[in-house]
Design a protein around this motif. Structure first.
Motif, mmCIF file in Angstrom:
data_model
loop_
_atom_site.group_PDB
_atom_site.id
_atom_site.type_symbol
_atom_site.label_atom_id
_atom_site.label_comp_id
_atom_site.label_asym_id
_atom_site.label_seq_id
_atom_site.Cartn_x
_atom_site.Cartn_y
_atom_site.Cartn_z
ATOM 1 N N LEU A 24 59.358 77.104 -58.870
ATOM 2 C CA LEU A 24 59.372 76.750 -60.581
ATOM 3 C C LEU A 24 59.472 77.775 -61.422
ATOM 4 O O LEU A 24 60.010 77.839 -62.581
ATOM 5 N N LEU A 25 59.071 79.122 -61.092
ATOM 6 C CA LEU A 25 59.243 80.081 -61.768
ATOM 7 C C LEU A 25 60.584 80.783 -62.086
ATOM 8 O O LEU A 25 60.925 81.535 -63.140
ATOM 9 N N GLN A 26 61.495 80.024 -61.355
ATOM 10 C CA GLN A 26 63.083 80.354 -61.391
ATOM 11 C C GLN A 26 63.690 79.523 -62.540
ATOM 12 O O GLN A 26 64.794 79.579 -62.916
ATOM 13 N N SER A 27 62.759 78.605 -63.069
ATOM 14 C CA SER A 27 63.318 77.540 -63.961
ATOM 15 C C SER A 27 63.626 78.310 -65.294
ATOM 16 O O SER A 27 62.903 79.354 -65.689
ATOM 17 N N THR A 28 64.516 77.674 -66.031
ATOM 18 C CA THR A 28 64.869 78.293 -67.320
ATOM 19 C C THR A 28 63.894 78.421 -68.327
ATOM 20 O O THR A 28 63.418 79.397 -69.123
ATOM 21 N N ALA A 29 62.697 77.327 -68.477
ATOM 22 C CA ALA A 29 61.726 77.324 -69.040
ATOM 23 C C ALA A 29 60.583 78.328 -68.699
ATOM 24 O O ALA A 29 59.860 79.227 -69.880
ATOM 25 N N ALA A 30 60.321 78.470 -67.360
ATOM 26 C CA ALA A 30 59.670 79.817 -66.795
ATOM 27 C C ALA A 30 60.236 81.075 -67.352
ATOM 28 O O ALA A 30 59.318 82.148 -67.743
ATOM 29 N N ARG A 31 61.419 81.233 -67.004
ATOM 30 C CA ARG A 31 62.172 82.519 -67.346
ATOM 31 C C ARG A 31 61.892 82.690 -68.993
ATOM 32 O O ARG A 31 61.813 84.127 -69.299
ATOM 33 N N GLU A 32 61.870 81.799 -69.906
ATOM 34 C CA GLU A 32 61.843 82.234 -71.100
ATOM 35 C C GLU A 32 60.501 82.540 -71.741
ATOM 36 O O GLU A 32 60.257 83.647 -72.574
ATOM 37 N N CYS A 33 59.612 82.066 -70.880
ATOM 38 C CA CYS A 33 57.989 82.567 -71.167
ATOM 39 C C CYS A 33 57.811 84.046 -70.357
ATOM 40 O O CYS A 33 57.319 84.792 -71.013
ATOM 41 N N VAL A 75 51.760 77.168 -65.396
ATOM 42 C CA VAL A 75 51.324 76.917 -66.640
ATOM 43 C C VAL A 75 51.551 78.229 -67.433
ATOM 44 O O VAL A 75 51.106 79.148 -67.252
ATOM 45 N N PHE A 76 51.980 78.153 -68.818
ATOM 46 C CA PHE A 76 52.154 79.412 -69.969
ATOM 47 C C PHE A 76 51.417 78.993 -70.960
ATOM 48 O O PHE A 76 51.664 77.971 -71.628
ATOM 49 N N MET A 77 50.620 79.819 -71.345
ATOM 50 C CA MET A 77 49.892 79.461 -72.735
ATOM 51 C C MET A 77 50.625 80.527 -73.714
ATOM 52 O O MET A 77 50.506 81.510 -73.389
ATOM 53 N N ASN A 78 50.786 80.057 -74.918
ATOM 54 C CA ASN A 78 51.313 80.841 -76.165
ATOM 55 C C ASN A 78 50.015 81.633 -76.714
ATOM 56 O O ASN A 78 48.828 81.394 -76.735
ATOM 57 N N ARG A 81 47.304 80.271 -78.441
ATOM 58 C CA ARG A 81 46.480 79.297 -77.902
ATOM 59 C C ARG A 81 46.637 77.804 -78.176
ATOM 60 O O ARG A 81 45.710 76.782 -78.091
ATOM 61 N N LYS A 82 47.918 77.685 -79.051
ATOM 62 C CA LYS A 82 47.861 76.282 -79.683
ATOM 63 C C LYS A 82 49.015 75.595 -78.699
ATOM 64 O O LYS A 82 49.498 74.370 -79.090
ATOM 65 N N GLN A 83 50.002 76.378 -78.127
ATOM 66 C CA GLN A 83 51.066 75.876 -77.461
ATOM 67 C C GLN A 83 50.981 76.104 -75.852
ATOM 68 O O GLN A 83 50.679 77.141 -75.729
ATOM 69 N N PHE A 84 51.416 75.163 -75.196
ATOM 70 C CA PHE A 84 51.366 75.332 -73.688
ATOM 71 C C PHE A 84 52.788 74.849 -73.103
ATOM 72 O O PHE A 84 53.323 73.723 -73.510
ATOM 73 N N VAL A 85 53.118 75.336 -72.132
ATOM 74 C CA VAL A 85 54.468 75.045 -71.471
ATOM 75 C C VAL A 85 53.845 74.852 -69.698
ATOM 76 O O VAL A 85 53.251 75.742 -69.429
ATOM 77 N N VAL A 86 54.203 73.732 -69.224
ATOM 78 C CA VAL A 86 53.928 73.192 -68.070
ATOM 79 C C VAL A 86 55.282 72.806 -66.982
ATOM 80 O O VAL A 86 55.779 71.930 -67.766
ATOM 81 N N ILE A 87 55.373 73.647 -66.162
ATOM 82 C CA ILE A 87 56.753 73.175 -65.339
ATOM 83 C C ILE A 87 55.827 72.630 -63.986
ATOM 84 O O ILE A 87 55.101 73.185 -63.369
ATOM 85 N N THR A 88 56.637 71.431 -63.600
ATOM 86 C CA THR A 88 55.952 70.970 -62.493
ATOM 87 C C THR A 88 57.168 70.422 -61.432
ATOM 88 O O THR A 88 57.993 69.812 -62.122
ATOM 89 N N HIS A 89 56.883 70.104 -60.398
ATOM 90 C CA HIS A 89 57.737 69.247 -59.370
ATOM 91 C C HIS A 89 57.137 67.908 -59.067
ATOM 92 O O HIS A 89 55.860 67.828 -58.707
ATOM 93 N N ILE A 90 57.906 66.687 -59.306
ATOM 94 C CA ILE A 90 57.230 65.608 -58.982
ATOM 95 C C ILE A 90 58.115 64.884 -57.921
ATOM 96 O O ILE A 90 59.449 64.945 -57.961
ATOM 97 N N GLY A 91 57.420 64.721 -56.801
ATOM 98 C CA GLY A 91 58.064 63.917 -55.567
ATOM 99 C C GLY A 91 58.421 62.607 -55.627
ATOM 100 O O GLY A 91 57.904 61.924 -56.614
ATOM 101 N N LYS A 92 59.069 62.340 -54.411
ATOM 102 C CA LYS A 92 59.697 60.901 -54.236
ATOM 103 C C LYS A 92 58.425 59.965 -54.142
ATOM 104 O O LYS A 92 58.888 58.773 -53.848
#
Length: 208
Positions: A24-33, A75-78, A81-92
């Motif tokens: 998850l931490l290798q995702s673009t969204a995570a890297r940006e944070c 999870v990343f918090m700005n 403390r008003k913005q959050f980014v959550v990266i998850t894997h949703i399975g089959k």
């Protein structure tokens, strides 16, 4: 209905490969944070950390399993403390139509995720869901990484309006949500969570 003993069920579940948060931490969204540590800080998704209490809760208990939510979301918090980014894997095993993430699963995750900016900003750090509206834009294909972005849109006393969106790993918009949270007048209904917020913020080191 026949069910397996808990120890056997756990053994079977343990044999199913799980994703790791490193993926998850290798995702673009995570890297940006991660590349902006003065603006974004990592936070835990599951709270409390107690395994016993987690098992009694719906998302960290029922949904946290192989082929479902197979790894704790990142999870990343700005800083504000008003913005959050959550990266998850949703399975089959979280589908409605074959191969498509169930709309109810998306709604549940929106409810869980939009609570964060409300929880951090409402009086006594207490936030109860008053309403949740979800608009589904495109099918969310299961068994991949998804990114939820949520922010506090408006504060009015004990009320907080929260907006959020769900994207695939390429940034395509899949669904959107608008939520209203309240901090109840009855202070005995839910105890003050200020000390919990302080504990949560100390789980991971950060620049703020």
């Amino acid at each position: 209905m026949h069910t397996l003993p808990e120890d056997q069920a756990d053994a079977i579940d343990a044999n199913v490969p799980r994703m790791t948060d490193a993926e998850l931490l290798q995702s673009t969204a995570a890297r940006e944070c991660l590349d902006n540590p003065d603006e974004w800080k990592r936070m835990p998704f599951f709270w409390p950390r107690s395994e016993i209490k987690r098992k009694s809760a719906f998302v960290p208990g029922t949904m946290y399993a192989a082929n479902k939510l197979s790894v704790e979301p990142v999870v990343f918090m700005n800083r504000d403390r008003k913005q959050f980014v959550v990266i998850t894997h949703i399975g089959k095993e979280m589908c409605g139509h074959d191969g498509i993430v169930h709309g109810g699963v998306q709604a549940t995750l929106f409810d869980e995720i939009t609570a964060r900016p409300a929880f951090w900003n409402l009086p006594r750090n207490v936030a109860l869901t008053a309403s949740l509206k979800v608009a589904y834009r495109k099918p969310a294909i299961a068994d991949q990484i998804f990114v939820f972005r949520t922010h506090l849109a408006k504060m009015d006393g004990r009320k907080a309006e929260i907006s959020a969106q769900m994207e695939d790993s390429k940034g395509n918009l899949l669904s959107e949500a608008e939520a209203l949270y309240v901090s109840p007048k009855n202070v005995k209904l839910v105890q003050d969570q200020t000390s919990q917020v302080e504990k949560i913020e100390k789980v991971y080191p950060g620049n703020f």
